[in-house]
Design a protein around this motif. Structure first.
Motif, mmCIF file in Angstrom:
data_model
loop_
_atom_site.group_PDB
_atom_site.id
_atom_site.type_symbol
_atom_site.label_atom_id
_atom_site.label_comp_id
_atom_site.label_asym_id
_atom_site.label_seq_id
_atom_site.Cartn_x
_atom_site.Cartn_y
_atom_site.Cartn_z
ATOM 1 N N ASP A 282 -16.319 6.356 49.747
ATOM 2 C CA ASP A 282 -15.629 5.082 49.582
ATOM 3 C C ASP A 282 -14.991 5.023 48.202
ATOM 4 O O ASP A 282 -15.547 5.553 47.221
ATOM 5 N N GLN A 283 -13.847 4.361 48.107
ATOM 6 C CA GLN A 283 -13.086 4.378 46.865
ATOM 7 C C GLN A 283 -13.873 3.812 45.688
ATOM 8 O O GLN A 283 -13.733 4.275 44.551
ATOM 9 N N ARG B 117 -11.210 10.978 50.986
ATOM 10 C CA ARG B 117 -10.620 11.257 52.292
ATOM 11 C C ARG B 117 -9.096 11.112 52.262
ATOM 12 O O ARG B 117 -8.566 10.214 51.620
ATOM 13 N N MET B 118 -8.440 11.984 52.996
ATOM 14 C CA MET B 118 -7.009 11.831 53.204
ATOM 15 C C MET B 118 -6.754 10.699 54.184
ATOM 16 O O MET B 118 -7.595 10.427 55.050
ATOM 17 N N PRO B 119 -5.609 10.045 54.093
ATOM 18 C CA PRO B 119 -5.270 9.069 55.142
ATOM 19 C C PRO B 119 -5.163 9.775 56.483
ATOM 20 O O PRO B 119 -4.870 10.969 56.564
ATOM 21 N N VAL B 120 -5.409 9.035 57.542
ATOM 22 C CA VAL B 120 -5.470 9.625 58.883
ATOM 23 C C VAL B 120 -4.205 10.405 59.204
ATOM 24 O O VAL B 120 -4.259 11.486 59.808
ATOM 25 N N GLU B 121 -3.049 9.904 58.794
ATOM 26 C CA GLU B 121 -1.794 10.569 59.150
ATOM 27 C C GLU B 121 -1.640 11.940 58.485
ATOM 28 O O GLU B 121 -0.794 12.737 58.903
ATOM 29 N N LYS B 122 -2.460 12.247 57.499
ATOM 30 C CA LYS B 122 -2.401 13.562 56.860
ATOM 31 C C LYS B 122 -3.532 14.483 57.301
ATOM 32 O O LYS B 122 -3.563 15.651 56.909
ATOM 33 N N GLN B 123 -4.447 13.986 58.091
ATOM 34 C CA GLN B 123 -5.594 14.788 58.501
ATOM 35 C C GLN B 123 -5.261 15.674 59.699
ATOM 36 O O GLN B 123 -4.363 15.383 60.489
ATOM 37 N N TRP C 169 -10.151 16.907 56.501
ATOM 38 C CA TRP C 169 -10.208 15.477 56.254
ATOM 39 C C TRP C 169 -10.141 15.115 54.770
ATOM 40 O O TRP C 169 -9.883 13.963 54.430
ATOM 41 N N HIS D 208 -9.075 15.400 50.555
ATOM 42 C CA HIS D 208 -8.069 15.789 49.566
ATOM 43 C C HIS D 208 -8.479 17.046 48.798
ATOM 44 O O HIS D 208 -7.619 17.741 48.240
ATOM 45 N N GLU E 13 -5.784 7.300 65.166
ATOM 46 C CA GLU E 13 -6.640 6.133 64.954
ATOM 47 C C GLU E 13 -7.081 5.506 66.268
ATOM 48 O O GLU E 13 -8.102 4.845 66.332
#
Length: 660
Positions: free
Chosen positions: A233-234, A426-432, A437, A439, A659
């Motif tokens: 988590d961030q 974690r990478m955003p879903v659109e980059k996974q 998963w 960075h 998603e």
């Protein structure tokens, strides 16, 4: 041990009258590894669990030799019936690590050597490392579940399951290394061999090992356990950075131990560090031959292993090539087009690779070509590539040979933003992808466009610590940099301190943003160090152009990679269709019927070379520049005109994460 082994190999070559010769690159050159003896591509050679016969081995190796390959990499995988859940029969085979298994492997290595092929060996079955002999307590684990261990099910031992070895703890993985090395054959061959590690396929999320909690507390002064359930988590990014730092240290130790034990058995180490949760430059630098891969990692990723090779004095950068070319798991299998493959190979050459390893060649019975490997292009007599395979391999060999000469040329070292990647989680879903998963893999990291004229390579904290100043240049081994470029939101305290020291000694530092300190424990003098560094640093690349001339200029700066031997410069320019490739290649993406020209000026060793780069369809260019003279090297290879096939408009890529 490696030096002794290489000397023995050279003596054996002289005695036997073999035509192989070690390329001389001065007294500081490393011992001759397998790729010093050939620039012909290797092929991964899959053995599907079955009874491997000598006559079948000879058939496969002879075919590879006839088609322009220089060696093989043995890979032991599942029996063919593992794809059919209804077929529970046991396929007869030489049992894993048995004397019969060792005998056929030794025969293969010996026969390959007798016909002039190298023979590397994967140090395990399937990937990642593991088998049925790994005990539960030595297997890979994750935080919070003492009953969970990563299982390996598609190995040579299938249907018998096994465990993946714990890659963080030497007391767990060293016995595995020694057990396998005791069972592997160790023939003395004319061509040296390497042991190989494939890409990291260990379950990395919340990766854990015995004693990590205690070691973390001693190192960082606080308990990581309360944060582990939400460490990605961030709001816990500083805790994640500390956790990743310790895991990275242990993973790098794993690669260094792999290199050491390989050398003790007279072999070289070759490894893909792609996907590993570590400082990638240090991981790649730990082995003899850093290996990239494409297309599951896109070609620009190869600049990381290529940079590690330069910084650590390694000559060769190999790449597992053409994996899942058109998508995962294996679109257009046996229908691949050479023109599309050339796009990928040229992109790899333009990002620092100088040795191709095809992915690859499935073992087949003599006279047949019925067996395929699903995540590959098909290398075999009945595949669509067979007609042009030999001539294409000749092209790959020629370019590889030139791109092995001397060393990579670079004017600017660029700090690899490891801290940013580790804190990002974690990478955003659109980059996974379904297999990626985080960075930390640095799949989307590339050089800033404003540095295209300066031949940049990456550098990290380890090699900044090892670097020395000579005049105003940063010297790391044989590499010399005129400036250091940093564009990172976060910089470790040790890095800031070291960069400040180097700046004080005269190193020009281009600092694109004011960094912050990562990690939970902050240093009181960090802000002061950053303030001092900022006062000495240069804000952007334009500010250095008065004293650091661009290497290449023009209205368009084409992609390129350079090697130098003394004052001689070799420059490879890929066809523009090879630039910025992304996964996957579309079927027929290489189709082209137009020529184009790109005028450029190259400055090197006091000479300016004005060159009009004339690209014909499908062609890349290679130049030798020396003493004001320009020579275009003939690397022409014309593939068959490709056919274009478009995916359906409603195509849903099975490798992406959705998603919904």
């Amino acid at each position: 041990m490696k030096t002794i082994y290489a000397t023995a190999v050279i003596i054996l070559i002289l005695i036997t009258g073999c035509t192989y010769s070690e390329k001389s690159s001065g007294p500081a050159s490393p011992p001759a590894d397998p790729f010093s003896f050939t620039s012909q591509p290797y092929a991964r050679y899959w053995w599907f669990a079955s009874t491997i016969k000598k006559e079948d081995v000879r058939y496969n190796l002879d075919w590879l030799k006839e088609n322009g390959f220089g060696g093989v990499e043995l890979a032991w995988v599942y029996p063919l019936n593992r794809f059919n859940p209804e077929d529970t029969s046991y396929t007869p085979r030489q049992e894993w690590l048995s004397s019969e298994w060792s005998d056929i492997v030794a025969y293969t290595a010996g026969y390959a050597d007798s016909i002039g092929l190298g023979c590397d060996m994967t140090l395990g079955t399937l990937w990642p490392f593991g088998d049925s002999y790994v005990p539960f307590e030595q297997a890979t684990r994750r935080f919070g579940d003492e009953n969970w261990r990563q299982v390996i099910t598609r190995s040579w031992e299938h249907p018998k399951p096994g465990y993946v070895i714990d890659h963080l703890n030497p007391s767990n993985y060293l016995p595995y290394f020694q057990r396998l090395l005791d069972s592997f054959p160790h023939p003395l061959t004319k061509i040296p061999r390497s042991f190989f590690i494939d890409s990291w396929e260990v379950e990395t999320e919340m990766l854990w090992t015995e004693g990590l909690e205690k070691e973390f507390l001693e190192r960082y002064g606080y308990d990581i356990v309360p944060f582990m359930d939400s460490v990605y988590d961030q709001e816990n990014s500083d805790h994640l950075y500390d956790y990743m730092s310790l895991v990275s240290e242990k993973v790098i130790g794993f690669y260094r131990d792999f290199d050491r034990v390989s050398g003790e058995r007279g072999a070289f180490s070759r490894a893909q560090v792609s996907g590993a949760p570590c400082d990638l430059i240090s991981g790649y630098a730990a082995v003899d031959i850093p290996e990239s891969e494409a297309m599951l990692f896109e070609p620009r990723f190869s600049t990381i292993p290529a940079s590690a090779a330069l910084l650590s004095g390694k000559k060769h950068v190999s790449a597992e090539t053409f994996t899942c070319l058109y998508g995962w798991p294996g679109d257009y299998l046996r229908e691949e087009q050479v023109a599309d493959l050339k796009l990928v190979a040229d992109a790899l050459f333009a990002n620092g690779v100088n040795q191709i390893v095809w992915h690859g060649k499935p073992h087949n019975p003599a006279g047949l070509d019925t067996v395929s490997f699903y995540a590959s292009v098909h290398v075999g007599p009945s595949g669509s590539l067979s007609k042009q395979l030999r001539s294409f391999n000749s092209y790959l060999s020629t370019v590889s040979e030139y791109m092995k000469k001397g060393q990579t040329l670079s004017d600017i070292a660029v700090y690899l933003p490891v801290e940013d990647a580790w804190k990002a989680g974690r990478m955003p879903v659109e980059k996974q992808f379904i297999w990626a998963w985080g960075h930390y893999e640095m799949r989307y990291t590339g050089f800033p466009e404003e540095l295209a004229s300066y031949n940049p390579v990456w550098i990290n904290g380890e090699f900044l610590q090892k670097a020395e100043m000579s005049g105003n240049e940063l010297v790391v081994g044989q590499a010399r940099f005129k400036a250091l470029y940093i564009d990172s939101k976060y910089l470790d305290y040790k890095v800031v301190k070291r960069v400040s020291e180097l700046a004080d000694k005269g190193l020009p530092v281009i600092l694109r943003q004011i960094p912050e300190e990562p990690g939970f424990i902050k240093h009181d003098d960090y802000s002061l160090l950053v303030k001092q560094l900022s006062a000495e640093a240069i804000p952007d690349i334009r500010s250095v152009e008065s004293w650091l001339s661009p290497f290449i200029t023009g209205n368009t700066i084409p992609a390129h990679w350079c090697r130098t031997v003394g004052e001689t410069l070799y420059v490879f320019f890929p066809n523009r269709n090879s630039s910025n490739l992304v996964f996957p290649v579309e079927y027929g993406q290489s189709l082209s019927n137009q020529s184009y020209s790109v005028p450029v000026k190259i400055s090197h060793e006091g000479h300016t070379y004005e060159i009009n780069l004339n690209f014909k369809p499908y062609q890349s260019l290679l130049y030798r520049l020396e003493g004001g003279r320009t020579e275009e090297i003939d690397i022409e290879f014309v593939p068959d005109t490709p056919v274009v096939k478009e995916r359906p408009q409603d195509y849903r890529a099975p490798w992406l994460v959705y998603e919904d």
